[in-house]
Structure formats: structure tokens, C-alpha cells
Design an enzyme around this catalytic site. Sequence first.
Site: not given
Length: 849
Positions: A125, A272, A366, A384
Site C-alpha cells: 500500500e 490482481d 465486495e 475498478e
Amino acid sequence: MLLEALLLAFLLGWASGQESQHMTPEEKTVIRNQIVEMFDHAYGSYMKYAYPADELMPLSCRGRVRGLEPNRGDIDDSLGKFSLTLIDTLDTLVVLNKLDEFEEGVRKTLKDVRLDNDVVVSVFETNIRVLGGLLGAHVMADMLRQRGERMQWYEDELLHMAKELGHRLLPAFNTTSGLPYPRVNLRYGVVNPLSRTGTESDTCTACAGTMILEFAALSRLSGEALFEEHARKALDVLWEKRQRGSDLVGTVINIHNGDWVRRDSGVGAGIDSYYEYLMKAYILLGDSVFLERFNIHYSAIMKYISQPPLLLNVHMHNPTVSVRTWMDSLLAFFPGLQVLRGDLKPAIETHEMLYQVTKQHKFLPEAFTTEFRVHWGQHPLRPEFAESTYYLYKATGDPYYLRVGQSIVEKLNAYARVPCGFAAVQDVRTGTHEDRMDSFFLAEMFKYLYLLFSEKSQLPFDIDDYIFTTEAHLLPVSLSTTQPPCQANATESVSVAHEEDLFTYSCPSAQTLFPNNPSFAKTIRDGYKYLTGVGRAFNSLPVREIELPLHDDGMEPVEFLKSMGISLTPLDQVALGETGEHKGVYRVKLVAEMSHVPEEEEVVPHIVQLISPPFLGRTVLTAGPAKFGMDLTKHEHGVKGSIMKASPYTACGPIENAEQLRGHIALALRGDCMFAGKARRLQEAGATGIIFIDHREGSNIEDSPLFQMVGDGEPTADVTLPLVFLFSREGALLTAALEEHHNVDVLLLPKERQLGHDKPEKPLGMNIKFRLAGEGGGAKGPTLEFVLEKGEMLLEEEEEEEEQDQELVGDATLQKNCEMASDDDETAVCDSSTPTPSPDSNGRANAHP
């Protein structure tokens, strides 16, 4: 009510005519201005109420400072006391042409932000949000400076900060394999005794494989090769550890020996951006080895994981078997990545599926099932789906995607906007809010939405000169030529045979893929528009009026009903007309055969009852059960024990207080790893039961639907402990009792047993099977017939009293008579009667983990 539901589906699906998708420049300008106003509301609220804190708490109208708010588990690893939201938003300000605000934001960053804080942060992150944010802001500042109009005072200070942060992240790469630790202390690194980290043994594939863009850009801009070398090494390890038979990778890997810890493989959470960065590393750096690796992985994804329009996780060693029946919202980025590769058809298919889910639930949950039901109800304002919408519009020019973007804007304003910003949705089923506004909302969502509705001439720079990182930060594609690779950081290319296709080395245009077919995207979408049973509203028809255009071949309604999950068996004669060749709308019968089936059983509530003094059973907390572990419904007296907090509280690493925990019921915080993994560690440590506590601040049983915890895709028969789940507010009551009294005994058991109530009996429901029947054709057993005359049909329902009501699923009452009248007043009456079903308590679990 069931009749009404079926008719509504027909009304929505068979609307006459289609609304034009065209959007005028004036409309686009209005929406673009609306997006700017929304951004001002969100960013202005952060700067007013939260800065210099990392994030805004939009319900509390204050900043979130780590250590001053209740711990939320791994979510808080993004917070490093470095004004996260400001740094993550800087290059968005330039995209939105807010150059004064950008210059002010850069000055504040240089003046106020420190990067040497004694705080443990996520390497992943911090890299994508803070390092990427600093690099993107530097690139924008340098671009403005070179134009000679602004930022003339700027002397690469942001780049120097980025280099400092890069050096503070480097200790995470000090492992045997070269894969980075998942966390690092910004001041003390990893191995220092003061670091409070370094005990982890696992990391996710995306966590290790999403470093190359930021680290390579930092190396090229600073001249220090070390950063790019480490990022390339991590990618090399992941490539070497792929499953050679399937060319897939798992989700979690051991950072020391490279063994796979979780072998499920997909394109969503945990993996991802690994795939994303292989493709984008080729675009940014021009190194063909990354494209070769991506193409091999992509072929495997399309062979095993892609089940259009679904993308389902499989086992990397046995990829023909799906390991779960739900998808997570992070996979919504994948259609955008497919656009970059030029593979538009599957991108359009998956995006349309996602759009249908948003139409059903307002936002992407989610996680959602293959039947498009909610699996996890949270929606933290993830970008996204907007990202893929932008890419598809850029590739196709289809104004349909502008309408999709418009719906995103409208829903954000209607359901997420609050006085102090925009609040995450705690559960899409209830619409309740969560007190969080993540930095990626400003970094990504507004960037993609603004670009979607902007022409290139309306932007302050040429957007096509840049590549987006996974956090939508902007890096110049010229890096591969203007900033040559540093010495000795190239990756060796290993030749691996794989089948090449049209997209292997180029991204062909839509005209190449679909020559002379401007409506190609619509043609692909139309096959998926009724996936969830939600269609377009029928215009200005009275209540209960229906028009069914059953054409000569009868296949359109057949396919529509199939898309609703209703199986149909065509009989010998489908259409009843003068001749089988006559075209138009014909009189047919739809025969519904009814069979009795038990309704699905709801989640069985459990309780945590405090039984030691001074509580003596008077404090009872409602808890959720698990689909694995001990079945408390089969234990008459439940399970009793004293509670103790696990250390670490998340139970995601070796249990440090195993000796003290033995014989106790463990308390463990949700997050960081799977429930099953926590359960195995605590069971091995000697715990006699586990109470999991939600890490989402403020969640409670009143606002959140109860759910059942599920395993990790692996067999869970080895877990034999009783497991229950408390939401945050109820968990806080339990931990407060433990802190005050130190020795607290609890009883775990089903709630109905504590209350002394018998298990409620469930009514039987009905499954309805439709058949297209010729005139006079009948059906065996109780039937419900819909007789449709040629022309427009009007359905009227009349209620009649009977001694016993007939119940359908969802407690719907079946109307006893229905009458259909044609335009020429011919009528056919259809009757339905069926015995009242007897209640039955045997059903299936309806869990929402």
C-alpha cells in the site's frame, strides 16, 4: 407476489424500443462539472476536517490518526502518519486542471510530511499510494515547470522524498528468496528489535508483484538501480514459482522458501495487480520479457479462469475445478487490462456482467455469488469498475459507456454523499454507511470519471503520454527512452513455448477486430443484459399490463427466461397461428408446473453469553456461526470456557501466547488472513473455541446482516473448534468486560436454545417450470396457465377468499384467478389451485460470509 415478480421481469426485459445512448457535448460538460463539484466536496472536506491526518472520517467529520482510533486490522496498515490522502491526490488535481490547488498541495507536502515515523506500514500500500503519489506529483510538477508558467520554484523535492521513502521500503526485501516482507517499520526497518515486524512468513502475490512500475520509475529518475533490481527479482521469483502445468500462480506465497501457502488462482484480490504490472511494465519500460510472461499467464487465465462473463478462482494445480462460487469486486479492473491487450470481446462481456450487478445492488458488493447475490456486502467506494468503463469507452467510443459512467456519478451522489465527504457503504443491502473515505477514492475514482467525460483538448496535458499505475498515478511512457535502464538491472528472458494470437504483440483497433460494425459492442452486450433479472423500465404502462412480443420462431422469450434461470422445454407446437410461416405475435400458452420444495434456511443466530460474576448470564451478545468447525446446534449445552485475547490479535502469525491460551476460548480480530487459517493456528495452540471480532469499526448486529463464516477453499475437516463471529460493537462489549474483570467465562450456543424457543418451521416454496405449449396442450399435476392472445395482453389479478391461503416462496400469496383479455375482448381464464403446503424445517443454509 410471485406472479407480479415474474411479470415485472418480463416488463423490464421486453420493453418496446430503446432509449438512445447518444450524449451531447453539453450533457458531457454538465456531468464533468458535476464530477468536479463532487471532487471539491470530497477533497475540501479532507483538507478542512482531516488534514494532516492520513484519511478523513466522513461521518465523524474528523481525521483518522493511527493509534487514536480503534484498530481495524490490516486496513490500518495503509496509514503511516504521512498525510496519505493529500499525497495520493496530488496528480488528480492536475488532471482536473486545479493547478493552484496542486501547487499549494505540493508546498504543504514538502512542509508538513515526514517519512521517518515509528509506524509499521504495508509495503504494498505504501508503494502504490505514497511512493506512486510522490512520483506522479513529481512528474506533473516537472512538466509544469518545463512549460515555464508554474512551479518555477520547484527543485525536485518530491523526487528526493520518493527516494527517501524507497530506501525506507528496501529493508523489506531482505529475505532469502527476494520476495519482500508484507510490512516494514518506516523508522526501524524489519530486523531491528524496535521494528515490531519481521515475524511474517507469507505475502500475497500482488503484494510482491506490484512494485516494478514505481521502483523502476524511481531508479530511472534518480539514477539508483537498486530499486528496479529488487522489483525485478521479486517478479522473477513469482515467475519461477508458477505452476508449470497450468502457468497459473497462487494467492499467498512463503517469502522465505517460495512455497505456495494458498493455491487458489484468479484475477481478483491477492493476485490482481501482479498481472496488471507485467503488462504495464512492458509498456513503461519496453522490456519484452514482461510481455512474454503476461501473454503466457493471460492464455492460462482465458483457458481456466475465464468462464464468460464470469471470472472464477480455480486451483493452480487442478485448474479445471472452480474452488469457490463467488467473485470479489477487485476483479472489476480486469476488463480494463483486457482492453490494453486488445481483447475487447471478453472485456465487454465481463464489464456488462458487472454493470448488471451494480444495477441490482447500486454498487458492486465486495463479493458476490455466481447467481449475483451479495456474498460480502461492503462497498468501500472502489474505483475498478469506473476504471474499466473508462478504458472501454476509449477503445470503442461507444456512448453506452458514458451512460454507465453517468450512473456511477448519480449513485455516488445519491447513496454515498454525506455532509463531510463521501462515506463507504457498510452493506449494499441496507445502505448503511461506514466512517471511512479511503484515499484511493480521490486518487482514482475522480480521475477516471473526469477523463471519461473529457475530450483530449480539455485536459492540461496529453493523457496518452502516460501510463496509469494500479493507483492511477501517472508515469511517462517516455521513461524507457529518455531514461535508459541502470546497469545490471535487466531481467533474463527465458524462452517458453506458447501459442501466439492476434493480441500477442499488438493491440489491434476496434475496426480490425470488428470491421464495418460500429454496433459490435452492443451486439456482445445484448447477450448478458438480463443476467441478474434486472432490465430496463417499461415506459408509461399501467400497473400489471404486459406486452410479450413472441415472434415466429419463439426463441427470444425462451432465451430471456433461460437468462432468468427458468428452464424451458419447447413442445411440438410453439406458435399457434394460421400457418407456421406467418410472422408476428401469436397466441400461445405458458404452462407453469409447480413442485413443492423447502425454502432455503436462514442463518442460525448464535450467542456469546457471559456467565461469570457479575454478569451471571444477563449479558447476551448475538453472534454469527461458521460453515466449518464444531456444529454447536448438535451440542445440547453449548461450549463453556474462559476468554483470552490471542497474540497477535489477528492470529495471522505464530501464536505468541500459546501457553497462556491453552484451555481458553480465544478472541481474534478479523482481517489479514482467512478465518480457517486463524482457526488452525489457535486450535494448534490449544484453544477450546474461538470468537472472531469484526475489524470494521462501528459494525453491529442492528445494522449488518448476520452471515456464516466460510473456509479458505481447502478442506476444513481438521478444524474441530466451535467458531462464532461478533460484529465490532458487540465485540467491544466483550473485550471491555475482559479488561475490567480479567477472568470472564462465556457460553457459546445457538440463540434459539438460550431463548427456549423451538426452531421455527419454514413453509414450503414452489419451483416453477415453464413450458411453451400448443393450444389445448395441458400439463400433468397442478398447473398455472398463462394464455396470451395475439396482440397486446392485459393481465389482471383478482383476489378470492378461500379457507386456506396458498403460500409461495417469500410468503407470496398466489392469486386464485387471473384473466387475460385481448384487444378484441376475447378472454381466456386461467385457474390455479394447489394444496396448502405443510411447513418443513429442513432447508439449506443461506449464508452471507
